[in-house]
Motif scaffolding. Structure first.
Motif, short mmCIF file in Angstrom:
data_model
loop_
_atom_site.label_atom_id
_atom_site.label_comp_id
_atom_site.label_asym_id
_atom_site.label_seq_id
_atom_site.Cartn_x
_atom_site.Cartn_y
_atom_site.Cartn_z
N LEU A 18 -7.78 2.88 -5.24
CA LEU A 18 -6.54 3.59 -4.92
C LEU A 18 -6.34 3.67 -3.41
O LEU A 18 -7.28 3.56 -2.63
CB LEU A 18 -6.60 5.01 -5.48
CG LEU A 18 -6.79 5.13 -7.00
CD1 LEU A 18 -6.98 6.60 -7.39
CD2 LEU A 18 -5.59 4.55 -7.74
N ARG A 19 -5.09 3.86 -2.99
CA ARG A 19 -4.78 4.09 -1.58
C ARG A 19 -4.80 5.58 -1.31
O ARG A 19 -4.10 6.35 -1.99
CB ARG A 19 -3.41 3.51 -1.23
CG ARG A 19 -3.02 3.70 0.24
CD ARG A 19 -1.65 3.11 0.52
NE ARG A 19 -0.60 3.78 -0.24
CZ ARG A 19 0.00 4.91 0.17
NH1 ARG A 19 -0.35 5.49 1.32
NH2 ARG A 19 0.93 5.46 -0.58
N LEU A 20 -5.58 6.00 -0.35
CA LEU A 20 -5.68 7.43 -0.02
C LEU A 20 -4.49 7.86 0.82
O LEU A 20 -4.21 7.27 1.86
CB LEU A 20 -6.98 7.71 0.74
CG LEU A 20 -7.22 9.17 1.13
CD1 LEU A 20 -7.37 10.05 -0.10
CD2 LEU A 20 -8.46 9.29 2.02
N ASP A 21 -3.80 8.88 0.36
CA ASP A 21 -2.68 9.47 1.09
C ASP A 21 -3.08 10.89 1.48
O ASP A 21 -2.99 11.82 0.67
CB ASP A 21 -1.43 9.48 0.21
CG ASP A 21 -0.22 10.09 0.91
OD1 ASP A 21 -0.27 10.27 2.14
OD2 ASP A 21 0.78 10.38 0.22
N LEU A 22 -3.56 11.06 2.70
CA LEU A 22 -4.04 12.36 3.16
C LEU A 22 -2.87 13.26 3.52
O LEU A 22 -1.97 12.86 4.28
CB LEU A 22 -4.96 12.20 4.38
CG LEU A 22 -6.34 11.60 4.13
CD1 LEU A 22 -7.03 11.35 5.46
CD2 LEU A 22 -7.18 12.51 3.26
#
Length: 227
Positions: A18-22
């Motif tokens: 997954l792409r981490l979206d902080l």
């Protein structure tokens, strides 16, 4: 953003593809944002409690440890029991488990005839550390990782005591998701992969938190009792 939470969240996202979206947020908004589905998960030194398990699912990844922090020039050397903070001015985060510990300790001290604590609340860490430096407060009780990092980087404070995040009870730090959304299982599996392949241990070592390592990630373990 940097920190052990960010590093672990990134590793979990990578493991799951997954792409981490902080998304930085306040402590007060964190729980509402996860409950509403605005955020898929929370990684923010979140302690597992029985009350929180009513609304959220948890996958553990650290032992919950707190620290008492004082100015480096403070004459205070060690805090390990309620009597040690009697009559002292102590800062703590509002609505946290460490606040509940201080309130219990203060009640014990009052019952024993000792002077009450003066508990102070600061929204901004900068304000808290200015108050420590100026002597307006004598101690800060908060999560060990943040205090350990501040001591190592700034060098103007010292850790004078450590205790479990549950006070007299062992407590766990966990990734938090909305209850029943199905994400806690994959989070738990990813964390256990990271524990087994050594990436988890390397992250904790990087942040000098090897003492908070767990042997396995658990889903919804027994949490701190309801208050």
């Amino acid at each position: 953003m940097i920190g052990v939470e960010v590093d672990i969240a990134q590793l979990v996202a990578d493991t799951l593809g997954l792409r981490l979206d902080l998304q930085p947020t306040s402590w007060e908004n964190l729980f509402l944002s996860v409950e509403s589905g605005q955020y898929d998960a929370g990684f923010s030194n979140i302690t597992v409690t029985e009350e929180r398990k009513d609304k959220y699912d948890f996958a553990t990844y650290r032992v919950d440890t707190l620290a008492f922090e004082a100015a480096k020039i403070s004459p205070i050397e060690h805090i390990d029991k309620p009597a040690d903070v009697a009559g002292r001015t102590v800062a703590v985060g509002a609505g946290t488990n460490q606040e509940q510990i201080l309130l219990r300790w203060d009640a014990q001290n009052k019952a024993a005839g000792l002077p009450p604590m003066k508990i102070q609340y600061y929204a901004a860490p900068g304000d808290r550390y200015l108050s420590l430096a100026s002597g307006r407060i004598e101690l800060y009780l908060g999560p060990y990782p943040g205090s350990a990092y501040h001591v190592a980087v700034k060098g103007d404070t010292k850790i004078v005591g450590q205790l479990s995040g549950g006070g007299e009870i062992k407590a766990d730090i966990a990734a938090m998701t909305k209850k029943g959304n199905g994400l806690v299982g994959p989070l738990n599996e990813a964390l256990n992969v990271l524990i087994k392949n050594g990436e988890y241990a390397r992250v904790l070592q990087r942040w000098n938190l090897s003492n908070e390592a767990v042997a396995t990630s658990r889903i919804n373990p027994p949490g701190l009792p309801r208050t």
